[in-house]
Design a protein around this motif. Sequence first.
Motif, short mmCIF file in Angstrom:
data_model
loop_
_atom_site.label_atom_id
_atom_site.label_comp_id
_atom_site.label_asym_id
_atom_site.label_seq_id
_atom_site.Cartn_x
_atom_site.Cartn_y
_atom_site.Cartn_z
N VAL A 80 0.85 -1.18 0.00
CA VAL A 80 0.00 0.00 0.00
C VAL A 80 0.89 1.23 0.00
O VAL A 80 1.80 1.34 0.83
N LEU A 90 -1.58 -1.45 -4.16
CA LEU A 90 -2.56 -0.38 -4.04
C LEU A 90 -1.82 0.95 -4.00
O LEU A 90 -1.11 1.25 -3.02
N GLY A 149 -7.43 2.49 4.79
CA GLY A 149 -6.94 3.54 3.92
C GLY A 149 -7.81 4.77 3.95
O GLY A 149 -8.97 4.73 4.38
#
Length: 532
Positions: free
Chosen positions: A33, A139, A158
């Motif tokens: 991420v 991501l 997130g």
Amino acid sequence: MGDKFDVLILGSGLSGSSLALCLQASGLKTCMVDPKKHPRFAIGESTIPNTSKLYKLMSIKYGAPELAVLSSFDNLIGPVGTCGMKDNFGFVYHEPGGIADRAHQFPLSEIVETESHLFRADVDQWLALRARDNGSVLLEGVGTRRLDITEQGVLFEGDEGTQILAEYVVDAGGRGSPVAATLGLRTTEGLRTMSKSIFTHMTGVIPFDDITGIKAPRNWHTGTLHHVFDGGWMWVIPFDNNAKSSNPLCSVGITWRIDDGDETPKQDPEQAFADFLATYPEIGRQFEHAENAREWVSAGRLQYTATKTVGDRWCLTSNAAGFIDPLFSRGMQNTAVVVDRLAERLIDQFRGGFTPETFDDIEQMQASLIQENDFIVGNAFRSFTDYELWNAWFRVWQVNQVTGTMRTESRLRRITELAAAQGNTNAPLPRIDVAPGAGLDGFIDAFYQKSDQIMDSYWDKRISRDAAVSEFRKLFADVDFVPPSFGLTDMSQPYFDIDMDKVASAIAWARNARPGIRELYLGGLPASEGQV
């Protein structure tokens, strides 16, 4: 609640993507991420032999051939055609208004492969996509809203609502580490180095070879060039120095020692750069036709670390754990060291049952890496005040670099032999905790301690510059753990070109060296297999 992974990796740059490749190849399920999107600007662009060997080692150890691409310029330039080559470390010493005539160069020997100038925007993107291709979820553009770390696992949320569950979280987010922020870990306590910097990418930078009369074994433009001066240093890292590269850019930056306590960024980096070139007009000639390809970045004090880098279910890696200065290009080396050890520990734990205490040695390793880098770089900044002191400290750095590379080469050979003996199976390779030459530590540590004492005494004005230089000469005269043929501790030698004749002499010398030294060099030099 959200997708479930074995390991959540915060950050998809060099560190995060390298780790993801190692873990995915070993059967673990990972998710990267990143609050930013690729491609994006990053520094940390110059490789060193130890870094490249570590990437080759990891490619074999974890069955991740993508990492071998980072092991040499020849391997890299095909997949990522925007990188430069590096066949030497160059250092030119300058005084205000003068013409430089004192320099050091360390050409990369025939015993190592050609290193690289990594155009990080493209290299990082390439590596992140390879990790994704191998099964890691990527991501991008997802910031951290919430991060809960408990004994049971990790919950990430997130800023756009994504929720992820994981057994373990690795923070590869650099200075802006979400874990360090969440747990309040940032500190600068105990760090001696104090520096600030400005940096950018430029076009039209003239090769230093075109404007200087200093002749060295290799062209300055085909290596990483360091302009050294009292108060700091400047880097010039070209990406256009090989016909195979399609990149016209050059990385340029200046780092100043902080003496006045002002840790804030320079408010007008463009003016600071102009003032610097006016002070050192010979350097200025390199930039007569240069233009910025992007805005200047101005950074305040560069140094930071963390009060803790490992905990239950989490770890900070490399630049998330701490940073000193770009000098000597050790950041990527330290990244590779930590990624290797962390991947090994994570794979072991997921195969044998999760016990977080097994990660404690990574805490010790990262503290040691930061301390060693601070020692080498902090004293280099001190030595820049006088050429003869820098001439001495250059040798301390070279001893550190050469012995470190020999250790890694020894491990690489052992891993290669084990992999060949094991054949094409998915069974884990046996762990190699201690490299040949481990017995060297006692007397090389004494060498570092003495060199540190000399620089401390000089900096605190307990001894004069002449006395410090004299002490270094005595220290180098007693060194018996560096092959004499290399000439590293001979202060009359500004250039080193370790050809195969010198390597052969080093091997003959090593066969009669004391334990620790013998194993280090016979395990690390190319013509010495089976001759320990």
